[in-house]
Design an enzyme around this catalytic site. Structure first.
Site, mmCIF file in Angstrom:
data_model
loop_
_atom_site.group_PDB
_atom_site.id
_atom_site.type_symbol
_atom_site.label_atom_id
_atom_site.label_comp_id
_atom_site.label_asym_id
_atom_site.label_seq_id
_atom_site.Cartn_x
_atom_site.Cartn_y
_atom_site.Cartn_z
ATOM 1 N N ASP A 210 0.828 -1.203 0.000
ATOM 2 C CA ASP A 210 0.000 0.000 0.000
ATOM 3 C C ASP A 210 0.866 1.258 0.000
ATOM 4 O O ASP A 210 1.884 1.322 0.706
ATOM 5 C CB ASP A 210 -0.870 -0.023 1.265
ATOM 6 C CG ASP A 210 -1.853 1.123 1.317
ATOM 7 O OD1 ASP A 210 -2.856 1.058 0.606
ATOM 8 O OD2 ASP A 210 -1.598 2.097 2.053
ATOM 9 N N GLU A 260 1.658 -0.445 -4.954
ATOM 10 C CA GLU A 260 0.758 0.653 -5.294
ATOM 11 C C GLU A 260 1.638 1.893 -5.452
ATOM 12 O O GLU A 260 2.018 2.532 -4.476
ATOM 13 C CB GLU A 260 -0.293 0.882 -4.194
ATOM 14 C CG GLU A 260 -1.348 1.872 -4.637
ATOM 15 C CD GLU A 260 -2.093 2.595 -3.515
ATOM 16 O OE1 GLU A 260 -3.145 3.182 -3.799
ATOM 17 O OE2 GLU A 260 -1.619 2.595 -2.361
HETATM 18 C C1 GLC Z 1 -4.150 3.197 -0.476
HETATM 19 C C2 GLC Z 1 -5.398 2.353 -0.409
HETATM 20 C C3 GLC Z 1 -6.515 3.204 0.099
HETATM 21 C C4 GLC Z 1 -6.150 3.707 1.484
HETATM 22 C C5 GLC Z 1 -4.801 4.429 1.476
HETATM 23 C C6 GLC Z 1 -4.279 4.648 2.859
HETATM 24 O O1 GLC Z 1 -4.236 4.203 -1.413
HETATM 25 O O2 GLC Z 1 -5.670 1.780 -1.655
HETATM 26 O O3 GLC Z 1 -7.740 2.528 0.121
HETATM 27 O O4 GLC Z 1 -7.137 4.591 1.930
HETATM 28 O O5 GLC Z 1 -3.826 3.698 0.792
HETATM 29 O O6 GLC Z 1 -3.810 3.449 3.417
#
Ligand code: GLC
Length: 536
Positions: A210, A260
Site C-alpha cells: 500500500d 501501489e
Molecule cells: C491506499 C489504499 C486506500 C487507502 C490508502 C491509505 O491508497 O488503496 O484505500 O485509503 O492507501 O492506506
C-alpha cells in the site's frame, strides 16, 4: 482440480496472472451480520474457480477499527473478528490453493492504526521516549507550539498533523487514526519483514504494498518547496533499499510483490521494478486513461516502453476499491478518466454506453501482455452506487467536508442471488452499506444463466485466455487499422481489435472469431465500442 491458467503452477505465474481483488467487507456475508467475511469468501471459492482467476488479492483483513476500511491496521497477526479468525484465513488460503488459486495479502507500511500497540505505547510514554521514535512526533511551531510542524498536504483532504495532550504533534499523511511510521527506525524495518514472513509461512504467494512510494520521509520533515531537491515524502531514493530487503525475504518463499505506486514519471516508476526490487506495480496510467483510442494507445505504448528496460511484466487495471467503477466512468460524456480531485456528486453517466465500453475494455486489457487485475463486481458490470449521504462511511467524504463523495460507491456489497434478501449478499439485516434500488438485476445467478451478460463474457474470456499460451506475458505488435480502431497481434496468430469510431470497422484478416464483446453488424463489421478476439 488444478489451476485454470497454463502458468498457475509455475514460478512465473505472476507474469501472466488474472488477479481478483476481494474487498472482504463487501464480498459475501457468511454469518449474516451485515458485514462480509472470510466464511463468505470460502463459500464462494467455487464461483471464483469457475470464473477462472489465478489469484485473490485481499484488501486488509487484519484487526482494525476500520477508520479507513482496514487500511488502519491494529495488528497484522490477527484477523479482524468481523471477518473471522486466523485459523479460518489459513483454511481459506489452503482451500483456494487446492482450486489453483493463490492468495495475495495487503501490507500497509506507511502507517498503522492509532490503536496499534506501538502507537498506544508512544502516547503513554510521552515526549522524548524511544516509543515515540517509531513514529514522527515533533513539537509544534509558533510561540506555544500551536502550529503544525510543517505544511505537508494530506493525501486525503485535511490536516497531516494532530496534536496530542502533552503538546507534541504526530504526522499522518492520511487520517489522524493512521499515524505514519518512521522508516529510519530499525524496529520498523524488522517488524515488517517479520510480518511478511508470518504470512508467507501461511502459504501466501504475494503481497500488495500500500502507498509504496510514500513510506520514506526526509528526516528533517521540511516544508515542501516546489522544485527544490527531492520531495520530502514522495518517491525518495531511500525506499529502494527497503524494498530490496523485502525482496530477499520474498525470494526465500518464491513470493511476489505488487506495488501501489502512483507515479507519472515513467523512469522513476520503473525504478521500483528493477531486478531485486518489486516484481510488479499497478498500472494507474492505463486505469486513469479516458476511453479514447489515441490516448489508450499512447498509454499502452508508454507502459510497455517503461517496463521493457527492467524486464518486468506490465499490469492492466481498470478499477479498484479507490476509484469510480469502470462502467460509470466510461459512461460519462467527457473526460471518462479518473482523478481523485474530480470526484463529485451527481456527475451524469450513460450506463448503456459505459457497459458497452467496459465490455470492450475487458477484452482489450485481457489481451495485452502481462497480468490483469479484476476488482470484485467488475465481472458483474456493477456501476458506481449512489450511497445516501447519511450512510457514507469513507473518511474521504468527511475530510472533504462532504464535497467528495468518497469511495463507498464502489464498495457496496455484491449481489449474488436476485431473488433473495439483500440480493443474496447473505445478511439478515441491512448490510454495512446499503445496496441501491435495482441491484438484484446484476446478481451473479441471473448473469450466469444469461449468455449476453458481463459475467458470461468474463468467464469466456478468462477460459480462452488460460487456454491460449499466446496471451499473457510476451510480445505484441500493432497492426495497421482504420482510423478509430486499435488492432494488435499476439503470438500464435491471436489478434485483438477494438473500434472506437462511430462507423463500423472491417475486421482484420482472420480465420476465426474467438470472442466478441458485442454483436457484429449484419455485414460482419465491428460496431463502435466493441472489441473482438480473432485467430489469423
Ligand atoms: C491506499 C489504499 C486506500 C487507502 C490508502 C491509505 O491508497 O488503496 O484505500 O485509503 O492507501 O492506506
Amino acid at each position: 482440480m488444478e489451476g485454470s491458467s497454463r502458468e498457475s503452477a509455475g514460478s512465473n505465474w505472476w507474469r501472466s496472472a488474472v488477479i481478483y481483488q476481494v474487498y472482504p467487507r463487501s464480498f459475501a456475508d457468511g454469518d449474516g451480520d451485515g458485514t462480509g467475511d472470510l466464511a463468505g469468501v470460502r463459500a464462494k471459492l467455487p464461483y471464483l474457480a469457475e470464473l477462472g482467476v489465478d489469484a485473490l488479492w485481499f484488501t486488509p483483513w487484519y484487526l482494525s477499527p476500520l477508520a479507513d476500511g482496514g487500511y488502519d491496521v491494529a495488528d497484522y497477526r490477527t484477523i479482524d473478528p468481523a471477518f473471522g479468525t486466523l485459523a479460518e484465513a489459513e483454511k481459506l488460503i489452503a482451500e483456494a490453493r487446492e482450486l489453483g488459486i493463490r492468495t495475495i495479502v495487503d501490507i500497509v507500511p506507511n502507517h498503522v492504526s492509532d490503536q496499534h500497540a506501538w502507537f498506544r505505547a508512544a502516547l503513554a510514554a510521552g515526549p522524548g521516549s524511544p516509543e515515540r521514535e517509531r513514529f514522527h512526533f515533533r513539537p509544534g511551531r509558533g510561540e506555544n507550539g500551536e502550529l503544525p510542524p510543517n505544511d505537508w498536504p494530506s493525501e486525503f483532504s485535511g490536516e497531516t498533523w494532530t496534536r496530542v495532550e502533552d503538546g507534541e504533534w504526530y504526522l499522518h499523511l492520511f487520517t489522524p487514526q493512521q499515524p505514519d511510521l518512521n522508516w529510519d527506525h530499525p524496529e520498523v524495518r524488522q517488524e515488517h519483514e517479520d510480518v511478511l514472513r508470518f504470512w508467507f509461512e501461511r502459504g501466501v504467494s504475494g503481497v500488495r504494498i500500500d502507498s509504496a512510494a510514500l513510506v520514506a520521509k526526509d528526516p528533517e520533515l521540511p516544508d515542501f518547496v516546489e522544485g527544490e531537491g527531492p520531495h520530502p515524502y514522495i518517491d525518495r531514493d531511500e525506499l529502494h533499499e527497503v524494498y530490496r530487503s523485502w525482496r530477499r525475504v520474498a525470494d526465500e518463499y518464491g513470493a511476489v510483490f505488487v506495488g501501489e505506486v502512483w507515479m507519472p514519471d515513467a523512469e522513476r516508476f520503473a525504478r521500483y521494478l528493477r531486478p531485486g526490487e518489486l516484481h510488479t506495480a499497478f498500472n494507474f496510467n492505463f486505469m486513469t486513461c479516458p476511453w479514447d483510442r489515441d490516448r489508450l494507445r499512447a498509454a499502452i505504448d508508454g507502459t510497455l516502453a517503461e517496463h521493457a528496460p527492467v524486464g518486468a511484466p506490465a499490469t492492466w487495471v481498470l478499477c479498484n476499491h479507490d476509484v469510480t467503477r469502470t462502467v460509470t466512468r466510461y459512461g460519462r460524456a467527457e473526460d471518462t478518466g479518473f482523478a481523485f480531485d474530480r470526484k463529485r456528486f451527481g456527475v451524469p453517466t450513460d450506463l448503456e454506453r459505459g457497459t458497452r465500453r467496459a465490455r470492450a475494455a475487458a477484452l482489450l486489457s485481457l489481451a495485452l501482455p502481462g497480468s490483469v487485475y479484476l476488482y470484485q463486481g467488475e465481472e458483474l458490470g456493477l456501476p458506481e452506487a449512489d450511497v445516501p449521504r447519511e450512510k457514507i462511511q469513507d473518511p474521504m467524504y468527511f475530510r472533504s467536508q462532504g464535497v467528495d463523495p468518497g469511495r463507498d460507491g464502489c464498495r457496496v456489497p455484491l449481489p449474488w442471488v436476485a431473488d433473495a434478501p439483500y440480493s443474496g449478499f447473505g445478511s439478515r439485516e441491512e448490510p454495512w452499506l446499503p445496496q441501491p434500488e435495482g441491484w438484484s438485476a446484476y446478481a451473479a445467478d441471473i448473469q450466469a444463466a444469461d449468455p449476453s451478460s458481463m459475467l458470461t463474457l468474463y468467464r469466456a474470456a478468462l477460459r480462452l485466455r488460460a487456454s491460449e499460451p499466446g496471451f499473457g506475458d510476451g510480445p505484441m505488435e500493432w497492426l495497421p487499422a482504420a482510423p478509430g480502431v486499435l488492432a494488435f497481434a499476439r503470438p500464435d496468430g491471436l489478434v485483438c481489435a477494438v473500434n472506437f469510431a462511430r462507423q463500423p470497422a472491417q475486421l482484420p484478416a482472420h480465420s476465426a472469431v474467438l470472442l466478441a464483446s458485442g454483436s457484429l453488424d449484419e455485414s460482419g463489421g465491428l460496431p463502435q465500442d466493441t472489441a473482438v478476439w480473432l485467430r489469423q
